[in-house]
Design a protein around this motif. Structure first.
Motif, PDB file in Angstrom:
ATOM      1  N   MET A   1       0.840  -1.177   0.000  1.00  0.00           N
ATOM      2  CA  MET A   1       0.000   0.000   0.000  1.00  0.00           C
ATOM      3  C   MET A   1       0.888   1.244   0.000  1.00  0.00           C
ATOM      4  SD  MET A   1      -2.751   1.061   2.891  1.00  0.00           S
ATOM      5  CE  MET A   1      -3.137   2.763   3.120  1.00  0.00           C
ATOM      6  N   LYS A   2       0.526   2.217  -0.807  1.00  0.00           N
ATOM      7  CA  LYS A   2       1.265   3.472  -0.842  1.00  0.00           C
ATOM      8  C   LYS A   2       0.502   4.510  -0.025  1.00  0.00           C
ATOM      9  CE  LYS A   2       3.754   6.509  -3.892  1.00  0.00           C
ATOM     10  NZ  LYS A   2       4.237   6.711  -5.244  1.00  0.00           N
ATOM     11  N   THR A   3       1.229   5.220   0.817  1.00  0.00           N
ATOM     12  CA  THR A   3       0.609   6.252   1.644  1.00  0.00           C
ATOM     13  C   THR A   3       1.541   7.457   1.748  1.00  0.00           C
ATOM     14  OG1 THR A   3      -0.574   6.665   3.714  1.00  0.00           O
ATOM     15  CG2 THR A   3       1.489   5.424   3.873  1.00  0.00           C
ATOM     16  N   VAL A   4       1.003   8.548   2.211  1.00  0.00           N
ATOM     17  CA  VAL A   4       1.752   9.792   2.354  1.00  0.00           C
ATOM     18  C   VAL A   4       2.495   9.811   3.687  1.00  0.00           C
ATOM     19  CG1 VAL A   4       1.511  12.299   2.638  1.00  0.00           C
ATOM     20  CG2 VAL A   4       0.191  11.108   0.880  1.00  0.00           C
ATOM     21  N   ALA A   5       3.735  10.279   3.645  1.00  0.00           N
ATOM     22  CA  ALA A   5       4.523  10.537   4.849  1.00  0.00           C
ATOM     23  C   ALA A   5       4.903  12.024   4.803  1.00  0.00           C
ATOM     24  CB  ALA A   5       5.769   9.663   4.888  1.00  0.00           C
ATOM     25  N   LEU A   6       4.402  12.783   5.746  1.00  0.00           N
ATOM     26  CA  LEU A   6       4.653  14.225   5.783  1.00  0.00           C
ATOM     27  C   LEU A   6       5.927  14.520   6.568  1.00  0.00           C
ATOM     28  CD1 LEU A   6       1.052  15.563   6.493  1.00  0.00           C
ATOM     29  CD2 LEU A   6       2.209  15.323   4.294  1.00  0.00           C
ATOM     30  N   ILE A   7       6.762  15.372   5.996  1.00  0.00           N
ATOM     31  CA  ILE A   7       8.013  15.773   6.639  1.00  0.00           C
ATOM     32  C   ILE A   7       7.918  17.262   6.954  1.00  0.00           C
ATOM     33  CG2 ILE A   7      10.518  15.917   6.411  1.00  0.00           C
ATOM     34  CD1 ILE A   7      10.288  13.752   4.212  1.00  0.00           C
ATOM     35  N   GLU A   8       8.096  17.588   8.223  1.00  0.00           N
ATOM     36  CA  GLU A   8       7.978  18.979   8.646  1.00  0.00           C
ATOM     37  C   GLU A   8       9.082  19.341   9.625  1.00  0.00           C
ATOM     38  OE1 GLU A   8       4.060  19.159  10.371  1.00  0.00           O
ATOM     39  OE2 GLU A   8       3.117  19.439   8.417  1.00  0.00           O
ATOM     40  N   LYS A   9       9.485  20.596   9.556  1.00  0.00           N
ATOM     41  CA  LYS A   9      10.452  21.120  10.519  1.00  0.00           C
ATOM     42  C   LYS A   9       9.682  21.652  11.718  1.00  0.00           C
ATOM     43  CE  LYS A   9      14.407  24.159  11.084  1.00  0.00           C
ATOM     44  NZ  LYS A   9      15.290  25.128  10.423  1.00  0.00           N
ATOM     45  N   GLY A  10      10.071  21.202  12.908  1.00  0.00           N
ATOM     46  CA  GLY A  10       9.413  21.639  14.126  1.00  0.00           C
ATOM     47  C   GLY A  10       9.936  22.973  14.624  1.00  0.00           C
ATOM     48  N   LYS A  11       9.218  23.558  15.539  1.00  0.00           N
ATOM     49  CA  LYS A  11       9.622  24.840  16.117  1.00  0.00           C
ATOM     50  C   LYS A  11      10.958  24.747  16.856  1.00  0.00           C
ATOM     51  CE  LYS A  11       4.990  26.772  16.519  1.00  0.00           C
ATOM     52  NZ  LYS A  11       5.025  27.438  15.253  1.00  0.00           N
ATOM     53  N   ASN A  12      11.304  23.530  17.321  1.00  0.00           N
ATOM     54  CA  ASN A  12      12.575  23.342  18.023  1.00  0.00           C
ATOM     55  C   ASN A  12      13.743  23.094  17.067  1.00  0.00           C
ATOM     56  OD1 ASN A  12      12.068  20.774  17.134  1.00  0.00           O
ATOM     57  ND2 ASN A  12      12.164  19.809  19.148  1.00  0.00           N
ATOM     58  N   THR A  14      14.100  20.580  14.907  1.00  0.00           N
ATOM     59  CA  THR A  14      14.251  19.199  14.460  1.00  0.00           C
ATOM     60  C   THR A  14      13.196  18.887  13.397  1.00  0.00           C
ATOM     61  OG1 THR A  14      12.797  18.304  16.168  1.00  0.00           O
ATOM     62  CG2 THR A  14      15.163  18.455  16.695  1.00  0.00           C
ATOM     63  N   TYR A  15      13.372  17.756  12.728  1.00  0.00           N
ATOM     64  CA  TYR A  15      12.462  17.354  11.668  1.00  0.00           C
ATOM     65  C   TYR A  15      11.673  16.135  12.114  1.00  0.00           C
ATOM     66  CZ  TYR A  15      15.168  20.592   8.936  1.00  0.00           C
ATOM     67  OH  TYR A  15      15.770  21.735   8.484  1.00  0.00           O
ATOM     68  N   GLY A  16      10.418  16.111  11.726  1.00  0.00           N
ATOM     69  CA  GLY A  16       9.561  14.990  12.061  1.00  0.00           C
ATOM     70  C   GLY A  16       8.862  14.466  10.827  1.00  0.00           C
ATOM     71  N   ILE A  17       8.566  13.167  10.838  1.00  0.00           N
ATOM     72  CA  ILE A  17       7.836  12.525   9.749  1.00  0.00           C
ATOM     73  C   ILE A  17       6.689  11.749  10.382  1.00  0.00           C
ATOM     74  CG2 ILE A  17       7.947  10.889   7.831  1.00  0.00           C
ATOM     75  CD1 ILE A  17      10.951  11.387   7.702  1.00  0.00           C
ATOM     76  N   TYR A  18       5.522  11.847   9.785  1.00  0.00           N
ATOM     77  CA  TYR A  18       4.380  11.093  10.270  1.00  0.00           C
ATOM     78  C   TYR A  18       3.462  10.726   9.110  1.00  0.00           C
ATOM     79  CZ  TYR A  18       1.848  15.541  10.020  1.00  0.00           C
ATOM     80  OH  TYR A  18       1.283  16.705   9.589  1.00  0.00           O
ATOM     81  N   THR A  19       2.583   9.762   9.366  1.00  0.00           N
ATOM     82  CA  THR A  19       1.672   9.255   8.344  1.00  0.00           C
ATOM     83  C   THR A  19       0.234   9.578   8.763  1.00  0.00           C
ATOM     84  OG1 THR A  19       1.740   7.135   9.470  1.00  0.00           O
ATOM     85  CG2 THR A  19       3.171   7.382   7.564  1.00  0.00           C
ATOM     86  N   PRO A  20      -0.339  10.648   8.230  1.00  0.00           N
ATOM     87  CA  PRO A  20      -1.672  11.056   8.668  1.00  0.00           C
ATOM     88  C   PRO A  20      -2.802  10.132   8.203  1.00  0.00           C
ATOM     89  CG  PRO A  20      -0.939  12.431   6.856  1.00  0.00           C
ATOM     90  CD  PRO A  20       0.217  11.552   7.235  1.00  0.00           C
ATOM     91  N   ASP A  21      -2.559   9.326   7.177  1.00  0.00           N
ATOM     92  CA  ASP A  21      -3.628   8.517   6.603  1.00  0.00           C
ATOM     93  C   ASP A  21      -3.707   7.095   7.154  1.00  0.00           C
ATOM     94  OD1 ASP A  21      -4.226  10.713   5.019  1.00  0.00           O
ATOM     95  OD2 ASP A  21      -2.968  10.029   3.365  1.00  0.00           O
ATOM     96  N   LEU A  22      -2.793   6.724   8.049  1.00  0.00           N
ATOM     97  CA  LEU A  22      -2.797   5.377   8.606  1.00  0.00           C
ATOM     98  C   LEU A  22      -3.382   5.367  10.019  1.00  0.00           C
ATOM     99  CD1 LEU A  22       0.750   4.043   7.604  1.00  0.00           C
ATOM    100  CD2 LEU A  22      -1.430   3.661   6.436  1.00  0.00           C
ATOM    101  N   ILE A  26       3.056   5.857  12.906  1.00  0.00           N
ATOM    102  CA  ILE A  26       4.442   5.695  12.491  1.00  0.00           C
ATOM    103  C   ILE A  26       5.056   7.093  12.458  1.00  0.00           C
ATOM    104  CG2 ILE A  26       6.035   4.870  10.729  1.00  0.00           C
ATOM    105  CD1 ILE A  26       3.784   3.075   9.675  1.00  0.00           C
ATOM    106  N   ILE A  27       6.143   7.267  13.211  1.00  0.00           N
ATOM    107  CA  ILE A  27       6.800   8.571  13.248  1.00  0.00           C
ATOM    108  C   ILE A  27       8.305   8.384  13.149  1.00  0.00           C
ATOM    109  CG2 ILE A  27       4.991   9.730  14.576  1.00  0.00           C
ATOM    110  CD1 ILE A  27       6.803   9.401  17.059  1.00  0.00           C
ATOM    111  N   GLY A  28       8.969   9.452  12.758  1.00  0.00           N
ATOM    112  CA  GLY A  28      10.418   9.500  12.762  1.00  0.00           C
ATOM    113  C   GLY A  28      10.840  10.908  13.120  1.00  0.00           C
ATOM    114  N   GLU A  29      11.974  11.029  13.803  1.00  0.00           N
ATOM    115  CA  GLU A  29      12.463  12.345  14.206  1.00  0.00           C
ATOM    116  C   GLU A  29      13.968  12.399  14.036  1.00  0.00           C
ATOM    117  OE1 GLU A  29       9.542  13.923  17.651  1.00  0.00           O
ATOM    118  OE2 GLU A  29      10.885  12.311  18.256  1.00  0.00           O
ATOM    119  N   GLY A  30      14.486  13.602  13.792  1.00  0.00           N
ATOM    120  CA  GLY A  30      15.921  13.762  13.685  1.00  0.00           C
ATOM    121  C   GLY A  30      16.325  15.217  13.552  1.00  0.00           C
TER     122      GLY A  30
END
Length: 133
Positions: A1-12, A14-22, A26-30
């Motif tokens: 299944m293909k889904t969207v993973a959004l990548i955004e820069k946080g106010k602090n 750092t960068y975060g990735i999450y899947t709004p459609d699942l 599932i998250i990732g940070e760095g």
């Protein structure tokens, strides 16, 4: 299944990735997009392993999972550092100072997002069709 993973820069910063459609979280940070992607991909593997270890069937939404990454502007320019923000702004017909403000998190109108995406796609097509001699 293909889904969207959004990548955004946080106010602090750092960068975060999450899947709004699942339904599964599932998250990732760095501290960079590359690090966040690595953490995100590790999270996917860990979730799959937990289901296997517990003898549970993997939910349908997690089977054959692939991602379409979507970036906010700060994340885009972090991950694709080869793109010079000021030069890109000029080719897209956007004031370079305004583009730097967008990159730092200022609100971007749909019209400006459309201009940016159009120029990114144009550059991508041009690069995809070139040949070196």
């Amino acid at each position: 299944m293909k889904t969207v993973a959004l990548i955004e820069k946080g106010k602090n910063g750092t960068y975060g990735i999450y899947t709004p459609d699942l339904k599964s979280t599932i998250i990732g940070e760095g501290i960079s997009v590359a690090e966040a992607k690595k953490d995100f991909e590790n999270s996917v593997q860990e979730i799959i392993e937990v289901y296997a270890e517990d003898g549970q069937e993997l939910p349908e939404e997690l089977k054959n999972l692939t991602f379409e990454y979507k970036y906010d502007l700060a994340s885009l320019f972090d991950y694709y550092r080869i793109i010079n923000v000021s030069q890109f702004a000029k080719t897209a017909g956007i004031n370079p100072s305004l583009m730097r403000q967008y990159k730092s998190g200022q609100y971007i109108s749909e019209k400006q997002i459309s201009k940016i995406e159009k120029e990114l796609n144009r550059i991508g097509r041009e690069l995809a069709s070139l040949s070196l001699i």
